[in-house]
Write an enzyme that holds these catalytic residues in place. Structure first.
Site, mmCIF file in Angstrom:
data_model
loop_
_atom_site.group_PDB
_atom_site.id
_atom_site.type_symbol
_atom_site.label_atom_id
_atom_site.label_comp_id
_atom_site.label_asym_id
_atom_site.label_seq_id
_atom_site.Cartn_x
_atom_site.Cartn_y
_atom_site.Cartn_z
ATOM 1 N N HIS A 149 0.859 -1.197 0.000
ATOM 2 C CA HIS A 149 0.000 0.000 0.000
ATOM 3 C C HIS A 149 0.894 1.245 0.000
ATOM 4 O O HIS A 149 1.948 1.250 0.654
ATOM 5 C CB HIS A 149 -0.874 0.065 1.261
ATOM 6 C CG HIS A 149 -2.130 -0.756 1.216
ATOM 7 N ND1 HIS A 149 -2.586 -1.449 2.314
ATOM 8 C CD2 HIS A 149 -3.038 -0.972 0.227
ATOM 9 C CE1 HIS A 149 -3.731 -2.067 1.997
ATOM 10 N NE2 HIS A 149 -4.018 -1.794 0.746
ATOM 11 N N CYS B 21 -2.458 3.085 9.060
ATOM 12 C CA CYS B 21 -3.461 2.128 8.558
ATOM 13 C C CYS B 21 -4.644 2.018 9.517
ATOM 14 O O CYS B 21 -5.745 1.660 9.104
ATOM 15 C CB CYS B 21 -2.881 0.729 8.440
ATOM 16 S SG CYS B 21 -1.391 0.585 7.488
HETATM 17 N N1 ARG Z 1 -3.909 -7.039 6.809
HETATM 18 C C1 ARG Z 1 -4.299 -5.868 6.113
HETATM 19 C C2 ARG Z 1 -4.258 -6.111 4.617
HETATM 20 O O1 ARG Z 1 -3.383 -6.807 4.174
HETATM 21 C C3 ARG Z 1 -3.425 -4.692 6.495
HETATM 22 C C4 ARG Z 1 -3.857 -3.406 5.882
HETATM 23 C C5 ARG Z 1 -2.907 -2.280 6.141
HETATM 24 N N2 ARG Z 1 -3.457 -1.055 5.705
HETATM 25 C C6 ARG Z 1 -2.777 -0.072 5.105
HETATM 26 N N3 ARG Z 1 -3.406 1.031 4.838
HETATM 27 N N4 ARG Z 1 -1.521 -0.198 4.740
HETATM 28 O O2 ARG Z 1 -5.073 -5.651 3.869
#
Ligand code: ARG
Length: 262
Positions: free
Chosen positions: A158, A252
């Site tokens: 991300h 996040c």
């Molecule tokens: N376990 C989640 C996923 O893989 C973590 C999300 C993290 N969020 C972020 N905005 N980086 O989707």
């Protein structure tokens, strides 16, 4: 924010997640409470939504969608494991008076986790979770130009693990996690970048929440802290190690609601 009542690592959709690693639920709850109160002390007003059984990652509200003034563009999650979160986010925003603007069903986009405003544009990361094909619709719905950045390292799936806007001129950046075109886009956009090295990026340093001149960080190496302080920021570190087991950290776990894109 969404409390971690049902949080855990129950599936693996990024390289940080390992189902055999147990999450300490009490510790997660304490870390989340500390993050929420630290953000409050930094001057944020924290709103919460109800946690949902069977949706462990709903704590990562950054991925709910894109907020612009009274408009909410819900995410289209790449992985089926997270798709069940969307109706809950949409219901919360509808109940709180936001207008809901839907992306076309054919594209994936994971919201503010992959799209961050800087100056007059929305920088949007794509490849692992969001599609470049979402950008035209996103730009129209959010009413703002979108600059695409291709993510190149699956550990940083991300954009918010690689980029953190600090103010109109400055941002934490992890150029090694982008392709060469993405690096050029950010170079042209950010007058005073603070580059993170490989270890700093892997410590989720970019996944920080900025509230005015306060920065709430999951970790802050001395070198980074000195520069941030020289720029006039106050740094607070909050341990969110339980959430890092799922591949997320401070930012996040939050979604800014007071966003007014230009
Ligand atoms: N376990 C989640 C996923 O893989 C973590 C999300 C993290 N969020 C972020 N905005 N980086 O989707």
């Amino acid at each position: 924010m969404c409390p971690p009542e049902h949080f855990g690592v129950l599936y693996e959709i990024n390289p940080w997640m390992h189902q055999e690693v147990a999450v300490d639920v009490d510790r997660a709850r304490d870390q989340w409470e500390t993050l929420a109160s630290t953000l409050g002390d930094a001057g944020a007003e924290v709103e919460t939504m109800a946690p949902q059984p069977g949706l462990p990652d709903i704590v990562f509200t950054a991925n709910a969608g894109i907020v612009n003034r009274d408009c909410f563009v819900p995410s289209r999650f790449r992985h089926p494991q997270r798709q069940g979160e969307s109706p809950h986010y949409t219901a919360w925003f509808a109940e709180h008076g936001f207008r809901i603007a839907e992306l076309p069903g054919s594209v994936s986009h994971e919201g503010a986790g992959d799209a961050l405003p800087f100056r007059s544009v929305l920088l949007s990361g794509y490849r692992f979770r969001s599609d470049a094909a979402a950008h035209v619709a996103l730009s129209e719905l959010a009413g703002v130009p979108v600059r695409p950045v291709e993510l190149a390292d699956d550990r940083f799936y991300h954009l918010d693990l690689t980029f953190c806007p600090l103010d109109e001129r400055r941002a934490l950046v992890a150029p090694a996690a982008w392709d060469s075109y993405g690096r050029k886009v950010v170079e042209a956009l950010v007058p005073e970048p603070l580059p993170l090295d490989a270890d700093e990026t892997a410590a989720f340093v970019a996944n920080s929440v900025v509230v005015g001149t306060n920065i709430v960080m999951p970790a802050c190496p001395a070198r980074i802290g000195r520069q941030l302080e020289a720029w006039g920021f106050d740094v607070v570190v909050v341990d969110v190690s339980e959430f890092q087991k799922a591949g997320g950290a401070c930012r996040c776990l939050t979604l800014a609601l007071d966003v007014a894109l230009p």
